[in-house]
Write an enzyme that holds these catalytic residues in place. Structure first.
Site, PDB file in Angstrom:
ATOM      1  N   THR A   1       0.827  -1.219   0.000  1.00 54.56           N
ATOM      2  CA  THR A   1       0.000   0.000   0.000  1.00 54.56           C
ATOM      3  C   THR A   1       0.858   1.265   0.000  1.00 54.56           C
ATOM      4  O   THR A   1       0.338   2.356  -0.135  1.00 54.56           O
ATOM      5  CB  THR A   1      -0.906   0.036   1.252  1.00 54.56           C
ATOM      6  OG1 THR A   1      -0.077  -0.158   2.405  1.00 54.56           O
ATOM      7  CG2 THR A   1      -1.974  -1.034   1.197  1.00 54.56           C
TER       8      THR A   1
ATOM      9  N   ARG B   1      21.492  -3.808   3.667  1.00 53.98           N
ATOM     10  CA  ARG B   1      22.344  -3.296   2.577  1.00 53.98           C
ATOM     11  C   ARG B   1      23.835  -3.377   2.857  1.00 53.98           C
ATOM     12  O   ARG B   1      24.626  -3.640   1.965  1.00 53.98           O
ATOM     13  CB  ARG B   1      21.977  -1.838   2.280  1.00 53.98           C
ATOM     14  CG  ARG B   1      20.646  -1.678   1.595  1.00 53.98           C
ATOM     15  CD  ARG B   1      20.373  -0.204   1.404  1.00 53.98           C
ATOM     16  NE  ARG B   1      19.036   0.033   0.931  1.00 53.98           N
ATOM     17  CZ  ARG B   1      18.398   1.186   1.100  1.00 53.98           C
ATOM     18  NH1 ARG B   1      18.986   2.189   1.730  1.00 53.98           N
ATOM     19  NH2 ARG B   1      17.179   1.336   0.639  1.00 53.98           N
TER      20      ARG B   1
ATOM     21  N   CYS C   1      17.954   5.324  -2.763  1.00 55.27           N
ATOM     22  CA  CYS C   1      17.530   5.977  -4.012  1.00 55.27           C
ATOM     23  C   CYS C   1      18.455   7.115  -4.456  1.00 55.27           C
ATOM     24  O   CYS C   1      18.246   7.712  -5.511  1.00 55.27           O
ATOM     25  CB  CYS C   1      16.090   6.449  -3.903  1.00 55.27           C
ATOM     26  SG  CYS C   1      15.723   7.287  -2.373  1.00 55.27           S
TER      27      CYS C   1
ATOM     28  N   SER D   1       8.489  12.182  -1.732  1.00 57.44           N
ATOM     29  CA  SER D   1       8.088  10.771  -1.903  1.00 57.44           C
ATOM     30  C   SER D   1       9.144   9.827  -1.340  1.00 57.44           C
ATOM     31  O   SER D   1       8.827   8.692  -0.992  1.00 57.44           O
ATOM     32  CB  SER D   1       7.833  10.454  -3.377  1.00 57.44           C
ATOM     33  OG  SER D   1       9.004  10.698  -4.122  1.00 57.44           O
TER      34      SER D   1
ATOM     35  N   ARG E   1      16.111  17.945   1.881  1.00 59.00           N
ATOM     36  CA  ARG E   1      14.720  17.665   1.473  1.00 59.00           C
ATOM     37  C   ARG E   1      14.153  18.926   0.824  1.00 59.00           C
ATOM     38  O   ARG E   1      14.309  20.032   1.361  1.00 59.00           O
ATOM     39  CB  ARG E   1      13.893  17.293   2.696  1.00 59.00           C
ATOM     40  CG  ARG E   1      12.497  16.843   2.366  1.00 59.00           C
ATOM     41  CD  ARG E   1      12.415  15.482   1.743  1.00 59.00           C
ATOM     42  NE  ARG E   1      12.754  14.402   2.665  1.00 59.00           N
ATOM     43  CZ  ARG E   1      13.041  13.165   2.285  1.00 59.00           C
ATOM     44  NH1 ARG E   1      13.048  12.836   1.009  1.00 59.00           N
ATOM     45  NH2 ARG E   1      13.335  12.231   3.182  1.00 59.00           N
TER      46      ARG E   1
ATOM     47  N   HIS F   1      14.350  12.777  -7.445  1.00 60.29           N
ATOM     48  CA  HIS F   1      15.510  13.260  -6.694  1.00 60.29           C
ATOM     49  C   HIS F   1      16.533  13.850  -7.677  1.00 60.29           C
ATOM     50  O   HIS F   1      16.726  13.319  -8.774  1.00 60.29           O
ATOM     51  CB  HIS F   1      16.196  12.115  -5.949  1.00 60.29           C
ATOM     52  CG  HIS F   1      15.434  11.588  -4.764  1.00 60.29           C
ATOM     53  ND1 HIS F   1      14.329  12.207  -4.225  1.00 60.29           N
ATOM     54  CD2 HIS F   1      15.658  10.483  -3.998  1.00 60.29           C
ATOM     55  CE1 HIS F   1      13.904  11.494  -3.178  1.00 60.29           C
ATOM     56  NE2 HIS F   1      14.689  10.446  -3.028  1.00 60.29           N
TER      57      HIS F   1
ATOM     58  N   ASN G   1      12.786   8.715  -8.190  1.00 66.44           N
ATOM     59  CA  ASN G   1      13.233   7.923  -7.032  1.00 66.44           C
ATOM     60  C   ASN G   1      12.312   6.763  -6.694  1.00 66.44           C
ATOM     61  O   ASN G   1      12.716   5.853  -5.973  1.00 66.44           O
ATOM     62  CB  ASN G   1      13.375   8.808  -5.794  1.00 66.44           C
ATOM     63  CG  ASN G   1      12.105   9.569  -5.479  1.00 66.44           C
ATOM     64  OD1 ASN G   1      11.725  10.468  -6.226  1.00 66.44           O
ATOM     65  ND2 ASN G   1      11.436   9.227  -4.400  1.00 66.44           N
TER      66      ASN G   1
END
Ligand SMILES: NC(=O)c1ccc[n+]([C@@H]2O[C@H](COP(=O)([O-])OP(=O)(O)OC[C@H]3O[C@@H](n4cnc5c(N)ncnc54)[C@H](OP(=O)(O)O)[C@@H]3O)[C@@H](O)[C@H]2O)c1
Length: 335
Positions: free
Chosen positions: A14, A103, A132, A162, A237, A244, A313
Site C-alpha cells: 500500500t 544493505r 535511491c 516521496s 529535502r 531526486h 526515485n
C-alpha cells in the site's frame, strides 16, 4: 504447487514503493496478475487496491506463512523487513528488500541492476536494493570509474518528499494548502515546515555530524563501486513530490574531457545524457533512466568534473530495481 504456479508476494504494497512495484510488474508483464499477492499491516488489510485496471485485495502479512511464494519483495521499513524476511526465507522464498536493513551486511549482495546484476546467483536467497541516491550515483559513477578511476566524490542531494513515504507526500500537499491559506501547521514527517522551504536534514543526525541518510549514501556507494573511494554527501529535502536531483563533483586519477564523459555515459546502461542541458524532477517522473546534464570541468581541482543528475526515485533506486532483480532471480532460478 508447481514452480510455475508459485507467486510473488509484495510486502508494503500500500506504500509508495510497493504500489510502484506492482505497477511495474504489470507494465513489464513480468508475471501474471493472479500470481501477485499484496500484503501490508493490519491497518490496510482488507482494502482493495486498483493498479493499472487490476484489482488486488490487501492481506495482513502477520497472517501469512509465505509457503506459496518463490519471491518476497519487501517495500517496508527496516524493522518490518527484519521481522518478516527471515520467515519468508525459512519458507523457501528468495527475498528482495528495499529497506536499509541488510544493505551493508557483507553477506548480502547490494544490487543496482545496471551496475552489478551478475551478483544474482542461485547461491543467495537475500538481496538488497540500494538507497535511491546511492543507486543513481553508482549508475553514473561505475562507467566513469572504469574509464579513469574515481578517487573523490562530493554529492549534494535535492530529495523529493516521496522518498520519505506516502505520508510525507500527503504532508507536503496538505501543509502547502494551509500555508497558502495563512493557517498554522506543525511538521510531522520533516524537521521543519516543508512548504516553500528546503531542509538540510534527511533522517536523524549521527554523532559524526552526518545524517543516517548521508551515511547510507556514502557507505552504499563505496560498497557498490569501491571501498577505496572517498565520498561525502549532504542531503537536503525539497518541496517536490517525486524525483531526486544530485549535484555531483567527481575527481579522477586521470583526466577525462567532457566529450569523453558524455560519450561514456551515452553508451552506459541506465543513463541518458539530457538532450536539453539538464532535466528536472517533474520531467523525469515515470522514466527509468538517470538523466545527466550541466557538464562542467571543476576549476578547483585537477581532473575534476561537475554534473547534475535527476531520476524518478520511486522507480530507479526503488521499485524498478526490485522488479529488475526479481526478473533476474526468476531467470536464474528458472521459475
Ligand atoms: N520512497 C522512496 O523513494 C524509497 C526509495 C528506496 C527505498 N525506499 C525504502 O522502501 C521502503 C518503503 O518505503 P515507502 O516510501 O514505500 O514507504 P511508505 O509509503 O510509508 O509505505 C510503507 C509500507 O509499509 C507497510 N507497513 C507499515 N507497517 C507495517 C507492518 N507493521 N507490517 C507490515 N507492513 C507494514 C505499510 O502498510 P500500511 O498501509 O498497513 O501502513 C505500507 O504498505 C522503506 O524502507 C524505504 O526506506 C524508499
Amino acid at each position: 504447487m508447481s514452480a510455475e504456479q508459485k507467486k510473488i508476494a509484495i510486502i508494503g504494497a500500500t506504500g509508495n514503493v510497493g504500489r510502484k512495484i506492482v505497477e511495474i510488474l504489470l507494465q513489464r508483464n513480468s508475471i501474471a496478475p493472479e500470481r501477485i499477492r499484496l500484503f501490508s499491516s493490519a491497518r490496510s488489510a482488507g482494502q482493495t487496491l486498483k493498479i493499472l485496471n487490476q484489482h488486488f485485495s490487501v492481506e495482513n502479512v502477520a497472517d501469512y506463512d509465505f509457503k506459496d511464494c518463490y519471491l518476497a519483495l519487501f517495500a517496508t521499513d527496516s524493522d518490518i523487513s527484519k521481522t518478516f524476511a527471515p520467515k519468508a526465507m525459512a519458507a523457501g522464498a528468495t527475498v528482495v528488500d528495499s529497506s536499509s536493513a541488510y544493505r551493508l551486511d557483507p553477506n548480502v549482495p547490494l544490487i543496482v541492476p545496471p551496475v552489478n546484476s551478475e551478483l544474482v546467483t542461485k547461491s543467495k536467497n537475500l538481496y538488497a536494493t540500494a538507497n535511491c541516491l546511492a543507486c543513481p550515483i553508482s549508475v553514473v559513477l561505475k562507467p566513469l570509474h572504469a574509464a579513469a578511476n574515481a578517487i573523490r566524490v562530493l554529492a549534494s542531494t535535492y530529495q523529493s518528499t516521496s522518498g520519505a513515504g506516502k505520508a510525507a507526500m500527503d504532508e507536503l500537499q496538505q501543509h502547502t494548502k494551509k500555508a497558502l491559506n495563512g493557517e498554522a501547521f506543525q511538521p510531522v514527517n520533516f524537521k521543519r515546515g516543508i512548504p516553500f522551504n528546503v531542509i538540510p536534514q534527511v533522517d536523524e543526525i549521527r554523532a559524526d555530524g552526518f545524517t543516517y541518510e548521508e551515511f547510507k549514501i556514502m557507505e552504499e556507494v563505496r560498497k557498490i563501486i569501491s571501498p577505496n573511494l572517498k565520498i561525502a554527501a549532504t542531503s537536503v529535502r525539497v518541496p517536490v513530490m517525486v524525483g531526486h536531483s544530485i549535484s555531483l563533483a567527481i575527481e579522477f586519477e586521470r583526466e577525462l574531457s567532457l566529450e569523453e564523459v558524455k560519450k561514456i555515459l551515452s553508451q552506459s546502461s541506465g543513463v541518458k545524457v539530457s538532450a536539453n542541458d539538464y532535466m528536472t524532477p517533474v520531467e523525469v517522473e515515470g522514466k527509468d533512466d538517470v538523466y545527466v546534464g550541466r557538464f562542467r570541468k571543476d576549476p578547483t581541482t585537477k581532473n575534476g568534473i561537475l554534473l547534475w543528475l535527476c531520476s524518478d526515485n520511486l522507480r530507479r533506486g526503488a521499485a524498478l530495481d526490485a522488479v529488475e532483480i526479481s526478473e533476474r532471480i526468476t531467470k536464474v532460478w528458472g521459475q
